[in-house]
Design an enzyme around this catalytic site. Structure first.
Site, PDB file in Angstrom:
ATOM      1  N   GLY A  13       0.829  -1.212   0.000  1.00  0.00           N
ATOM      2  CA  GLY A  13       0.000   0.000   0.000  1.00  0.00           C
ATOM      3  C   GLY A  13       0.855   1.250   0.000  1.00  0.00           C
ATOM      4  N   ARG A  17      -1.803   8.521   2.976  1.00  0.00           N
ATOM      5  CA  ARG A  17      -2.649   9.248   3.928  1.00  0.00           C
ATOM      6  C   ARG A  17      -2.123   9.188   5.360  1.00  0.00           C
ATOM      7  NH1 ARG A  17      -8.387   7.099   2.866  1.00  0.00           N
ATOM      8  NH2 ARG A  17      -7.314   5.526   1.621  1.00  0.00           N
ATOM      9  N   ASN A 229      -5.733   3.332   7.301  1.00  0.00           N
ATOM     10  CA  ASN A 229      -5.295   4.172   6.179  1.00  0.00           C
ATOM     11  C   ASN A 229      -4.746   5.513   6.621  1.00  0.00           C
ATOM     12  OD1 ASN A 229      -6.066   2.425   3.927  1.00  0.00           O
ATOM     13  ND2 ASN A 229      -8.121   2.713   4.770  1.00  0.00           N
ATOM     14  N   LYS A 336      16.703   2.048  36.718  1.00  0.00           N
ATOM     15  CA  LYS A 336      17.140   1.587  35.387  1.00  0.00           C
ATOM     16  C   LYS A 336      18.328   0.651  35.531  1.00  0.00           C
ATOM     17  CE  LYS A 336      20.460   2.788  33.158  1.00  0.00           C
ATOM     18  NZ  LYS A 336      21.627   3.352  32.497  1.00  0.00           N
ATOM     19  N   ASN A 371      25.675   7.591  38.122  1.00  0.00           N
ATOM     20  CA  ASN A 371      26.222   6.492  37.318  1.00  0.00           C
ATOM     21  C   ASN A 371      26.935   6.962  36.065  1.00  0.00           C
ATOM     22  OD1 ASN A 371      23.699   7.378  36.331  1.00  0.00           O
ATOM     23  ND2 ASN A 371      23.381   5.458  35.238  1.00  0.00           N
TER      24      ASN A 371
HETATM   25  C1  UD1 Z   1      -9.997  -5.255  -1.010  1.00  0.00           C
HETATM   26  C2  UD1 Z   1     -10.859  -6.349  -1.644  1.00  0.00           C
HETATM   27  C3  UD1 Z   1     -12.302  -6.135  -1.229  1.00  0.00           C
HETATM   28  C4  UD1 Z   1     -12.417  -6.116   0.285  1.00  0.00           C
HETATM   29  C5  UD1 Z   1     -11.465  -5.091   0.895  1.00  0.00           C
HETATM   30  C6  UD1 Z   1     -11.419  -5.237   2.396  1.00  0.00           C
HETATM   31  C7  UD1 Z   1      -9.802  -6.936  -3.754  1.00  0.00           C
HETATM   32  C8  UD1 Z   1      -9.835  -6.769  -5.233  1.00  0.00           C
HETATM   33  N1  UD1 Z   1     -10.736  -6.263  -3.066  1.00  0.00           N
HETATM   34  O1  UD1 Z   1     -10.441  -4.031  -1.581  1.00  0.00           O
HETATM   35  O2  UD1 Z   1     -13.120  -7.161  -1.735  1.00  0.00           O
HETATM   36  O3  UD1 Z   1     -13.743  -5.856   0.690  1.00  0.00           O
HETATM   37  O4  UD1 Z   1     -10.126  -5.305   0.404  1.00  0.00           O
HETATM   38  O5  UD1 Z   1     -10.675  -4.197   2.942  1.00  0.00           O
HETATM   39  O6  UD1 Z   1      -8.977  -7.686  -3.267  1.00  0.00           O
HETATM   40  N2  UD1 Z   1      -2.258  -4.342  -2.250  1.00  0.00           N
HETATM   41  C9  UD1 Z   1      -1.004  -4.608  -2.724  1.00  0.00           C
HETATM   42  N3  UD1 Z   1      -0.760  -4.453  -4.045  1.00  0.00           N
HETATM   43  C10 UD1 Z   1      -1.705  -4.078  -4.921  1.00  0.00           C
HETATM   44  C11 UD1 Z   1      -2.993  -3.784  -4.427  1.00  0.00           C
HETATM   45  C12 UD1 Z   1      -3.250  -3.934  -3.080  1.00  0.00           C
HETATM   46  O7  UD1 Z   1      -0.110  -4.975  -1.957  1.00  0.00           O
HETATM   47  O8  UD1 Z   1      -1.408  -3.980  -6.099  1.00  0.00           O
HETATM   48  C13 UD1 Z   1      -2.524  -4.493  -0.809  1.00  0.00           C
HETATM   49  C14 UD1 Z   1      -2.776  -3.163  -0.129  1.00  0.00           C
HETATM   50  O9  UD1 Z   1      -1.593  -2.704   0.482  1.00  0.00           O
HETATM   51  C15 UD1 Z   1      -3.803  -3.510   0.920  1.00  0.00           C
HETATM   52  C16 UD1 Z   1      -4.531  -4.706   0.361  1.00  0.00           C
HETATM   53  O10 UD1 Z   1      -3.716  -5.223  -0.671  1.00  0.00           O
HETATM   54  O11 UD1 Z   1      -3.192  -3.900   2.136  1.00  0.00           O
HETATM   55  C17 UD1 Z   1      -5.916  -4.356  -0.155  1.00  0.00           C
HETATM   56  O12 UD1 Z   1      -5.806  -3.478  -1.236  1.00  0.00           O
HETATM   57  P1  UD1 Z   1      -6.828  -2.303  -1.462  1.00  0.00           P
HETATM   58  O13 UD1 Z   1      -6.491  -1.627  -2.715  1.00  0.00           O
HETATM   59  O14 UD1 Z   1      -6.938  -1.493  -0.235  1.00  0.00           O
HETATM   60  O15 UD1 Z   1      -8.146  -3.135  -1.711  1.00  0.00           O
HETATM   61  P2  UD1 Z   1      -9.630  -2.639  -1.479  1.00  0.00           P
HETATM   62  O16 UD1 Z   1     -10.048  -1.820  -2.636  1.00  0.00           O
HETATM   63  O17 UD1 Z   1      -9.770  -2.076  -0.127  1.00  0.00           O
HETATM   64 CA    CA Z   2      -8.465  -1.221   1.569  1.00  0.00          CA
END
Ligand code: UD1
Ligand code: CA
Length: 456
Positions: A13, A17, A229, A336, A371
Site C-alpha cells: 500500500g 494518507r 489508512n 534503570k 552512574n
Molecule cells: C480489497 C478487496 C475487497 C475487500 C477489501 C477489504 C480486492 C480486489 N478487493 O479491496 O473485496 O472488501 O479489500 O478491505 O482484493 N495491495 C497490494 N498491491 C496491490 C494492491 C493492493 O499490496 O497492487 C494491498 C494493499 O496494500 C492492501 C490490500 O492489498 O493492504 C488491499 O488493497 P486495497 O487496494 O486497499 O483493496 P480494497 O479496494 O480495499
Molecule cells: Ca483497503
C-alpha cells in the site's frame, strides 16, 4: 501430519494518507509494527512459511520482521496492479508447494489467529477456498460476498456490482485461505477487465468455481478486518487492541481497577493476582508477578516486578529494572538497569541506575546513584541490609558492604566496608546567639529599605 501453510501478507500500500516517511505497515499498534501483528497471527494459526509483499523499502520491512523473530521472505511488487498481482509477486514462495495458502493484509493488524484457524479448518473440511467475511455497519467500498446454498459463488467489488448486489451486507474482509495445489494456475487466470483495471484476487472465487472447485465464506467480527489508512484509524485500532488485552488480562486473573486507563505493550505479561491501579502505562518488555501492586501513574518498560513487590505511585521503571520478591519502589523514583533485592526499599524521590541493591536494604529519600560521568556509565553495588541516609549521592563506581550505614547527605566516592558508618559531608557547627544576630540584622535592613522608599 500437520499441513504446511504459506502466509502471504500484502503490504504494498502507498500509505500516503499516513503522511509519514515510515512505510504504513511499520506504524505500530501496542508498540509492535502492524505487519508484525499480522505475521504473528499467521504463525499462531500454523503458518510454516511467511512471505511479505512490499512496494518499497523491502530491506527495512525485512529487518523489522526478523527483529520480531519472524523469518519472512520479502517480495517486491514494483507496480501496484491489484491484489492478485500482489499475491503473484510471491510466486517463488507459492511454487515451493504448500497444502494451504493464507492471504492477509499488512494494514489489518487485528485479525485473530483463531479466525485464520477456522478458515484453514474449512479447507481441511473440503473447501478449496475460504473467504473471511464480515458485516460492516456500512458496506460501501467493500467487495460483496455472493452466496448460494451455503457456498460462495463470487465476490463482487463495489465498482463492478449491480444495484441488487450492492444491497448485500455480507462483505469481503480481504483475508482468504485457499488450497495450495493448483493455486498458481487459478491465480494466473485472473484478468484485469473490470472497473478499476486491476487484477483482483477476489476473482479467484468465480474462476475456481468454473473449474469445479468449491468456495465458502465464514464470518468474523468487523473489528478483525479493520484496515488502517490514516492516523485516526491507527488510533482506533490501537484502542480496540488495548480493550481486547485489558479483557484478556482481567480474565487471566489480573485486577485492573480502572481498565480504560491502563495501556499495555504487545508483550506485557501480567501474572494472576497482580493489581494494576489507574493510569499505568506499560512499554515493551514488562512483566508483573502475582501479588505485586503497581500503584497509580507509573510507567513500566523492560522491567520485571517480582512477587508481592510494590511500585509507585508515580514511579518509573526503565529497561533492566528487576525487582525481587517484596521489593518496594515508591513515589517519584526511577530505576534503570538495577536489581532491587528481596524486601529492599527505595521509597521516595530516588534514582537508582546501573546498580545492585541487596536484600533488605533501605535507600533513603532523595538518594542518587551518580552512574554517568558525561562519557561512561559506572556501577554501584550495595550489599544486603544496608541503610543509605536521605539525600546521599553515591558516585559510581562504588560499593557499599553488607550492613553498612551511610549518613544522610553524604557524597560517597569511596567504597564502604561492611558494617561501617560512612559520613561524607561537612561536620555540623552550632554558634550560640548567631541566629538571633542574623535575624536582627536582616530585620533592620528591611525596615531601612521601607523608610527609604516612603521618602521618595
Ligand atoms: C480489497 C478487496 C475487497 C475487500 C477489501 C477489504 C480486492 C480486489 N478487493 O479491496 O473485496 O472488501 O479489500 O478491505 O482484493 N495491495 C497490494 N498491491 C496491490 C494492491 C493492493 O499490496 O497492487 C494491498 C494493499 O496494500 C492492501 C490490500 O492489498 O493492504 C488491499 O488493497 P486495497 O487496494 O486497499 O483493496 P480494497 O479496494 O480495499
Ligand atoms: Ca483497503
Amino acid at each position: 501430519m500437520a499441513r504446511s501453510c504459506l502466509s502471504i501478507v500484502l503490504a504494498a500500500g502507498e500509505g500516503t494518507r499516513m503522511k509519514s516517511s515510515l512505510p504504513k505497515v511499520l506504524h505500530e499498534v501496542a508498540g509492535l509494527p502492524m505487519v508484525a501483528h499480522v505475521l504473528r497471527a499467521a504463525e499462531l494459526a500454523g503458518a510454516t512459511r511467511l512471505a511479505v509483499v512490499v512496494g518499497r523499502e523491502a530491506e527495512r520491512i525485512a529487518a523489522v520482521a526478523s527483529r520480531h523473530g519472524r523469518d519472512a521472505s520479502v517480495f517486491e511488487q514494483t507496480e501496484r496492479l491489484g491484489t492478485a498481482h500482489a499475491v503473484l509477486a510471491a510466486r517463488d514462495a507459492i511454487e515451493e508447494g504448500f497444502d494451504d495458502i493464507l492471504v492477509l493484509f499488512g494494514d489489518t493488524p487485528l485479525i485473530r489467529p483463531e479466525t485464520l484457524t477456522r478458515a484453514r479448518a474449512a479447507l481441511m473440511a473440503g473447501a478449496d477456498i475460504c473467504v473471511i467475511g464480515f458485516r460492516p455497519p456500512d458496506p460501501t467500498g467493500y467487495g460483496r460476498l455472493i452466496e448460494h446454498e451455503g457456498s460462495l459463488v463470487a465476490i463482487r467489488e463495489e465498482k463492478d456490482a449491480s444495484d441488487a448486489e450492492r444491497m448485500i451486507r455480507f462483505c469481503n474482509g480481504g483475508v482468504m485461505a485457499f488450497r495450495g495445489e493448483g493455486a498458481l494456475d487459478l491465480l494466473d487466470r485472473i484478468g484485469n477487465a473490470n472497473a478499476k483495471g486491476e487484477y483482483y484476487l477476489t476473482d479467484i472465487v468465480e474462476i475456481a468455481r468454473a473449474a469445479g472447485r468449491t468456495a465458502k465464506a465464514i464470518e468474523a467480527d468487523p473489528d478483525e478486518v479493520l484496515g488502517v489508512n490514516n492516523r485516526v484509524e491507527l488510533a482506533g485500532v490501537e484502542a480496540i487492541w488495548q480493550a481486547r488485552r485489558r479483557r484478556e488480562v482481567m480474565l487471566g486473573g489480573a485486577t485492573l481497577q480502572a481498565p480504560d486507563t491502563v495501556f499495555f505493550s504487545h508483550d506485557t505479561v501480567l501474572e494472576p493476582d497482580c493489581t494494576i491501579e489507574p493510569n499505568v502505562v506499560f512499554g515493551p518488555g514488562a512483566q508483573v508477578a502475582g501479588g505485586a501492586v503497581v500503584h497509580a501513574f507509573s510507567h513500566i518498560a523492560g522491567a520485571t516486578i517480582g512477587e508481592g513487590a510494590s511500585v509507585g505511585p508515580f514511579a518509573r521503571l526503565r529497561p533492566g529494572a528487576d525487582l525481587a520478591r517484596g521489593a518496594k519502589v515508591g513515589n517519584f523514583c526511577e530505576v534503570k538497569g538495577a536489581i532491587i533485592g528481596e524486601g529492599a526499599k527505595v521509597n521516595h524521590l530516588t534514582y537508582i541506575g546501573d546498580a545492585v541493591v541487596g536484600a533488605g536494604s533501605n535507600i533513603g529519600a532523595g538518594t542518587i546513584t551518580c552512574n554517568y560521568d558525561g562519557f561512561n556509565k559506572h556501577r554501584t553495588v550495595i550489599g544486603e541490609n544496608v541503610f543509605v541516609g536521605s539525600n546521599s549521592a553515591l558516585v559510581a563506581p562504588v560499593s557499599i558492604g553488607d550492613g553498612a550505614y551511610v549518613a544522610s547527605g553524604s557524597v560517597v566516592t569511596e567504597d564502604v566496608p561492611p558494617e561501617a558508618l560512612a559520613i561524607a559531608r561537612g561536620r555540623q557547627v552550632n554558634k550560640d546567639g548567631r541566629g538571633r544576630a542574623i535575624n536582627e540584622r536582616n530585620k533592620a535592613a528591611k525596615v531601612a529599605a521601607k523608610a527609604a522608599k516612603a521618602e521618595d
